[in-house]
Scaffold this active site. Structure first.
Site, PDB file in Angstrom:
ATOM      1  N   CYS B  10       0.855  -1.284  -0.141  1.00 49.56           N
ATOM      2  CA  CYS B  10       0.086   0.125  -0.014  1.00 49.56           C
ATOM      3  C   CYS B  10       0.853   1.216  -0.028  1.00 49.56           C
ATOM      4  O   CYS B  10       2.279   0.964  -0.015  1.00 49.56           O
ATOM      5  CB  CYS B  10      -0.979   0.092   1.310  1.00 49.56           C
ATOM      6  SG  CYS B  10      -0.036   0.218   2.721  1.00 49.56           S
ATOM      7  N   CYS B  13       3.534   1.580   2.702  1.00 51.57           N
ATOM      8  CA  CYS B  13       4.559   0.580   2.450  1.00 51.57           C
ATOM      9  C   CYS B  13       5.827   1.331   1.662  1.00 51.57           C
ATOM     10  O   CYS B  13       6.721   1.203   1.981  1.00 51.57           O
ATOM     11  CB  CYS B  13       4.357  -0.587   1.923  1.00 51.57           C
ATOM     12  SG  CYS B  13       2.830  -1.172   2.846  1.00 51.57           S
TER      13      CYS B  13
END
Lengths: 325, 80
Positions: B10, B13
């Site tokens: 995501c 991250c």
């Protein structure tokens, strides 16, 4: 909210003195509404999200899992719902959280109470409701969100759906590594970053929401929507909930509309049920959860959510006139 | 030094990965930055919230993206 009096003064000054709009004109009333609400909401949001983030930094999910691993029905559901509210996680963590809970033996129903409470009782929504309607409505929202999570989790637990979890989930073994606790400097940095993230993400929704709200405030006659979505229409609540599911938006865009919609005749419970559906029953979340749940489980989860949120909407519509706003 | 960024990929991250690379570069560490996206592998580290940072197999943080300055401190501490 007297602290915001200077903002009201400034909004009025720009609208009526600087731009010379008449006080009772539609455009004037819409514009001063907009100019007062946008900064007010953004200030409120920044301050309270900061405080919430500090509180949250004390409740990492790795800790939450330990509290819940030996919990039972009822007590476990209540605890899970409360922890769901204060535990921070972004939607991409829904899957590891679910696996972590199942792995450590948290009952499925208790896990669902947690999973429902977290998006349902949205701190941004709570703050906005508090800022715009006062503590009674905010408290009712919190209480009903918790009730939905607790009841929903108990129902899910009773249905015995353990077989509807994807097989591989049970084979995963979690490591024992401890996540180091944060220092105060880290908590403050985390909270500051969190405020930045939230404000960056929600400000366009807020501006658009308030702009639509301001327009309706100035141009749509009072009671215009009472017939379609007022308390006298029993179908308004389920229709509003159904409309909320595909509309994965931010509660931040819906709430500025709440005051205006209610002013124009929509029942409060109907609007809040819509908002809960927008945040808690989101299509993207169902798609993410497909990685760990079989379709049947997701369908039941969605159905339980739909029914409990609708019930809450009716409850609000019944309770709010009783409370007196 | 082996730096692992745990997460499904995501936005947070990706931000953590970029920040970790920058912190390593600032310290002049010869670091190997890896991404761990498989849930079984992520959970094996005992974390449930992503993104998480693992330095030489030790979990340093989970569930947040710190500033590059903070990462520099974390990496410097891990190095000594």
């Amino acid at each position: 909210m007297d602290v915001f009096a200077p903002l009201q003064w400034l909004a009025d000054w720009i609208t009526f003195d600087l731009l010379g709009l008449a006080k009772d004109s539609r455009l004037g009333s819409a514009l001063s509404f907009f100019l007062f609400d946008v900064p007010k909401i953004l200030i409120l949001l920044s301050v309270i999200v900061f405080v919430v983030a500090i509180i949250r930094s004390f409740f990492p999910p790795e800790k939450t899992r330990k509290y819940l691993s030996h919990s039972r029905e009822y007590v476990g559901n209540v605890l899970a719902a409360l922890l769901g509210v204060v535990t921070p996680f972004c939607s991409c963590s829904a899957v590891p959280l679910f696996i972590g809970f199942v792995e450590s033996g948290v009952p499925l129903g208790v896990t669902f109470s947690f999973l429902i409470a977290s998006p349902m009782v949205n701190e941004v929504a709570l703050i906005l409701l508090f800022g715009m309607f006062g503590w009674k409505i905010a408290a009712l929202y919190l209480a009903s969100g918790l009730s939905v999570a607790i009841v929903g989790g108990i129902v899910m637990g009773r249905l015995g759906l353990e077989d509807e979890i994807e097989e591989y989930v049970r084979q995963i073994r979690m490591g024992e590594a401890e996540v180091p606790t944060m220092t105060w400097a880290e908590r403050i940095a985390y909270a500051r970053g969190y405020v930045g993230d939230i404000v960056k993400k929600v400000w366009p929704y807020i501006v658009v929401g308030i702009a639509i709200g301001g327009f309706m405030h100035g141009y749509i006659p009072a009671d215009a929507l009472a017939h379609i979505a007022g308390p006298s229409n029993p179908f308004a609540v389920p229709v509003a909930v159904a409309m909320g599911i595909p509309l994965y938006s931010n509660a931040a865009g819906v709430i500025p509309l709440v005051s205006v919609l209610t002013e124009k005749g929509v029942a409060m419970g109907t609007v809040l049920a819509f908002m809960m559906a927008v945040t808690a029953l989101s299509l993207p979340e169902f798609i993410i959860l497909r990685k760990v749940m079989k379709p049947k489980l997701i369908a039941i989860y969605a159905a339980v959510g739909f029914v409990t949120i609708t019930a809450t909407g009716y409850l609000f519509n019944w309770a709010i006139p009783a409370f007196g706003r | 030094m082996v730096i692992k960024v745990l997460g499904s990929g995501c936005m947070n991250c990706q931000r953590l990965e970029a920040a970790a690379r920058e912190a390593a570069a600032r310290l002049g560490i010869d670091a190997q930055v890896e991404k761990v996206t498989d849930f079984a592998d992520i959970m094996a580290y005992g974390v449930m919230t992503t993104p998480a940072l693992v330095v030489d197999e030790q979990v340093k943080l989970a569930g947040r993206v710190p500033s590059v300055d903070d990462l520099v401190k974390i990496l410097a501490a891990a190095q000594s």
